[in-house]
Design a protein around this motif. Sequence first.
Motif, PDB file in Angstrom:
ATOM      1  N   CYS A 193       0.856  -1.182   0.000  1.00 21.18           N
ATOM      2  CA  CYS A 193       0.000   0.000   0.000  1.00 21.18           C
ATOM      3  C   CYS A 193       0.901   1.244   0.000  1.00 21.18           C
ATOM      4  N   ALA A 194       0.328   2.413  -0.107  1.00 20.91           N
ATOM      5  CA  ALA A 194       1.128   3.629  -0.259  1.00 20.91           C
ATOM      6  C   ALA A 194       2.085   3.850   0.904  1.00 20.91           C
ATOM      7  N   ASP A 195       1.637   3.584   2.125  1.00 21.81           N
ATOM      8  CA  ASP A 195       2.453   3.902   3.303  1.00 21.81           C
ATOM      9  C   ASP A 195       2.973   2.685   4.056  1.00 21.81           C
ATOM     10  N   CYS A 196       2.466   1.507   3.748  1.00 17.68           N
ATOM     11  CA  CYS A 196       2.850   0.317   4.509  1.00 17.68           C
ATOM     12  C   CYS A 196       2.624  -0.928   3.659  1.00 17.68           C
ATOM     13  N   ALA A 197       3.412  -1.969   3.928  1.00 21.77           N
ATOM     14  CA  ALA A 197       3.217  -3.265   3.282  1.00 21.77           C
ATOM     15  C   ALA A 197       2.778  -4.265   4.353  1.00 21.77           C
ATOM     16  N   TYR A 198       1.857  -5.143   3.991  1.00 22.87           N
ATOM     17  CA  TYR A 198       1.283  -6.073   4.964  1.00 22.87           C
ATOM     18  C   TYR A 198       1.561  -7.514   4.557  1.00 22.87           C
ATOM     19  N   TYR A 199       1.921  -8.333   5.534  1.00 24.85           N
ATOM     20  CA  TYR A 199       2.197  -9.742   5.283  1.00 24.85           C
ATOM     21  C   TYR A 199       1.629 -10.577   6.418  1.00 24.85           C
ATOM     22  N   SER A 200       1.483 -11.879   6.176  1.00 22.16           N
ATOM     23  CA  SER A 200       0.892 -12.730   7.215  1.00 22.16           C
ATOM     24  C   SER A 200       1.738 -13.955   7.559  1.00 22.16           C
ATOM     25  N   SER A 201       2.703 -14.301   6.721  1.00 21.74           N
ATOM     26  CA  SER A 201       3.504 -15.501   6.958  1.00 21.74           C
ATOM     27  C   SER A 201       4.647 -15.242   7.934  1.00 21.74           C
ATOM     28  N   ASP A 202       4.970 -16.257   8.730  1.00 26.54           N
ATOM     29  CA  ASP A 202       6.100 -16.179   9.654  1.00 26.54           C
ATOM     30  C   ASP A 202       7.348 -16.852   9.097  1.00 26.54           C
ATOM     31  N   TYR A 203       7.285 -17.316   7.862  1.00 24.44           N
ATOM     32  CA  TYR A 203       8.421 -18.062   7.299  1.00 24.44           C
ATOM     33  C   TYR A 203       9.674 -17.189   7.388  1.00 24.44           C
ATOM     34  N   PRO A 204      10.697 -17.629   8.133  1.00 27.31           N
ATOM     35  CA  PRO A 204      11.849 -16.770   8.463  1.00 27.31           C
ATOM     36  C   PRO A 204      12.558 -16.161   7.258  1.00 27.31           C
ATOM     37  N   GLN A 205      12.822 -16.947   6.231  1.00 25.73           N
ATOM     38  CA  GLN A 205      13.565 -16.417   5.084  1.00 25.73           C
ATOM     39  C   GLN A 205      12.768 -15.336   4.353  1.00 25.73           C
ATOM     40  N   PHE A 206      11.457 -15.533   4.274  1.00 27.91           N
ATOM     41  CA  PHE A 206      10.586 -14.532   3.662  1.00 27.91           C
ATOM     42  C   PHE A 206      10.613 -13.238   4.465  1.00 27.91           C
ATOM     43  N   VAL A 207      10.442 -13.348   5.774  1.00 32.62           N
ATOM     44  CA  VAL A 207      10.410 -12.161   6.631  1.00 32.62           C
ATOM     45  C   VAL A 207      11.748 -11.417   6.577  1.00 32.62           C
ATOM     46  N   GLN A 208      12.849 -12.154   6.635  1.00 36.69           N
ATOM     47  CA  GLN A 208      14.170 -11.527   6.579  1.00 36.69           C
ATOM     48  C   GLN A 208      14.370 -10.798   5.257  1.00 36.69           C
ATOM     49  N   THR A 209      13.925 -11.406   4.178  1.00 32.51           N
ATOM     50  CA  THR A 209      14.090 -10.811   2.855  1.00 32.51           C
ATOM     51  C   THR A 209      13.253  -9.539   2.710  1.00 32.51           C
ATOM     52  N   LEU A 210      11.992  -9.592   3.130  1.00 33.32           N
ATOM     53  CA  LEU A 210      11.128  -8.421   2.949  1.00 33.32           C
ATOM     54  C   LEU A 210      11.582  -7.256   3.815  1.00 33.32           C
ATOM     55  N   LEU A 211      12.083  -7.539   5.016  1.00 29.02           N
ATOM     56  CA  LEU A 211      12.492  -6.463   5.906  1.00 29.02           C
ATOM     57  C   LEU A 211      13.761  -5.758   5.417  1.00 29.02           C
ATOM     58  N   ARG A 212      14.494  -6.394   4.522  1.00 19.80           N
ATOM     59  CA  ARG A 212      15.654  -5.738   3.928  1.00 19.80           C
ATOM     60  C   ARG A 212      15.232  -4.691   2.891  1.00 19.80           C
ATOM     61  N   SER A 213      14.048  -4.861   2.312  1.00 16.94           N
ATOM     62  CA  SER A 213      13.603  -3.968   1.247  1.00 16.94           C
ATOM     63  C   SER A 213      12.445  -3.057   1.633  1.00 16.94           C
ATOM     64  N   TYR A 214      11.739  -3.379   2.720  1.00 12.88           N
ATOM     65  CA  TYR A 214      10.563  -2.608   3.107  1.00 12.88           C
ATOM     66  C   TYR A 214      10.806  -1.896   4.430  1.00 12.88           C
ATOM     67  N   SER A 215      10.826  -0.575   4.387  1.00 16.71           N
ATOM     68  CA  SER A 215      11.044   0.217   5.601  1.00 16.71           C
ATOM     69  C   SER A 215       9.802   0.256   6.469  1.00 16.71           C
ATOM     70  N   SER A 216       8.650   0.092   5.850  1.00 15.51           N
ATOM     71  CA  SER A 216       7.386   0.119   6.583  1.00 15.51           C
ATOM     72  C   SER A 216       6.607  -1.156   6.247  1.00 15.51           C
ATOM     73  N   ALA A 217       6.616  -2.106   7.170  1.00 11.79           N
ATOM     74  CA  ALA A 217       5.931  -3.385   6.958  1.00 11.79           C
ATOM     75  C   ALA A 217       5.292  -3.837   8.261  1.00 11.79           C
ATOM     76  N   LYS A 218       4.132  -4.477   8.149  1.00 18.56           N
ATOM     77  CA  LYS A 218       3.397  -4.901   9.341  1.00 18.56           C
ATOM     78  C   LYS A 218       2.810  -6.282   9.128  1.00 18.56           C
ATOM     79  N   LYS A 219       2.967  -7.144  10.127  1.00 14.18           N
ATOM     80  CA  LYS A 219       2.379  -8.478  10.069  1.00 14.18           C
ATOM     81  C   LYS A 219       0.926  -8.412  10.521  1.00 14.18           C
ATOM     82  N   VAL A 220       0.051  -9.050   9.767  1.00 17.47           N
ATOM     83  CA  VAL A 220      -1.376  -9.095  10.108  1.00 17.47           C
ATOM     84  C   VAL A 220      -1.850 -10.544  10.056  1.00 17.47           C
TER      85      VAL A 220
END
Length: 262
Positions: free
Chosen positions: A106-133
Amino acid sequence: MIKFIASDLDGTLLPPDKIIPPETFGYIAIMKERGMVFAPASGRQLPNLKKLFAPVLDKIAIIAENGGIAWADGKIIFTDPTPAEGVTYALGIINEQQGLYPLLSCADCAYYSSDYPQFVQTLLRSYSSAKKVDDLFKVAQNEQVMKISVWDSKPCAEHGGIILPPLIKGLRTMISGYDWLDVSAPCANKGRAFNALLHYFGIDRDESVAFGDHMNDYEMLCAAGKAYVTSNAFPLLKQKIGEEIPSNAQYGVIKKLGEILK
């Protein structure tokens, strides 16, 4: 005279270590002094790009979310969101596949739901604003989604990039990197955001330049008066565009910018 320059980041301006070449900000300052506009054009989210280019944020425009957003002068001047029903439909298909992990941008935040470690580590390297839902489908109904970014646990060209396009009808499904692909509105692309910025600044097509390395850059490269691909670019894109510069590892974009500014 060149007045507008846009460049893809990963695989194009950024070398393999993902660190912005040291000459970049100096070149942007020179462009600003000469009345030129530079725009990073990426599949990354707007908050991440603002952070990445914070030292020169007052001197640039931005194309984010693979063309879903165009930003200039401190405000969003163009959006091309994915309809809520399309997001819901595509999410259902993506969730049925093994090894694919969706992220709603979304414009101000990215949302994800999986706890898969490699996915989370990868997205947090590229997304400054991300939230697990807990439920991405609720996000799709309550937020304006620019695109669905899908992280692939395997190389996209051999897995998700083959599986998803024939399954997801009526939306644009495009490989955007080695392990990422994007699902967006049918007409959403960097070229439309590029044209929106040209119109906003009153710049003619012939006064623009674009750089890219993958097929998600194709429409932007076609929209520019002059287009270049790095030597490490996707083979089909190199074939279609033709004008080749040294690879991202050899700082091809920086070298070409130096030539243009001379």
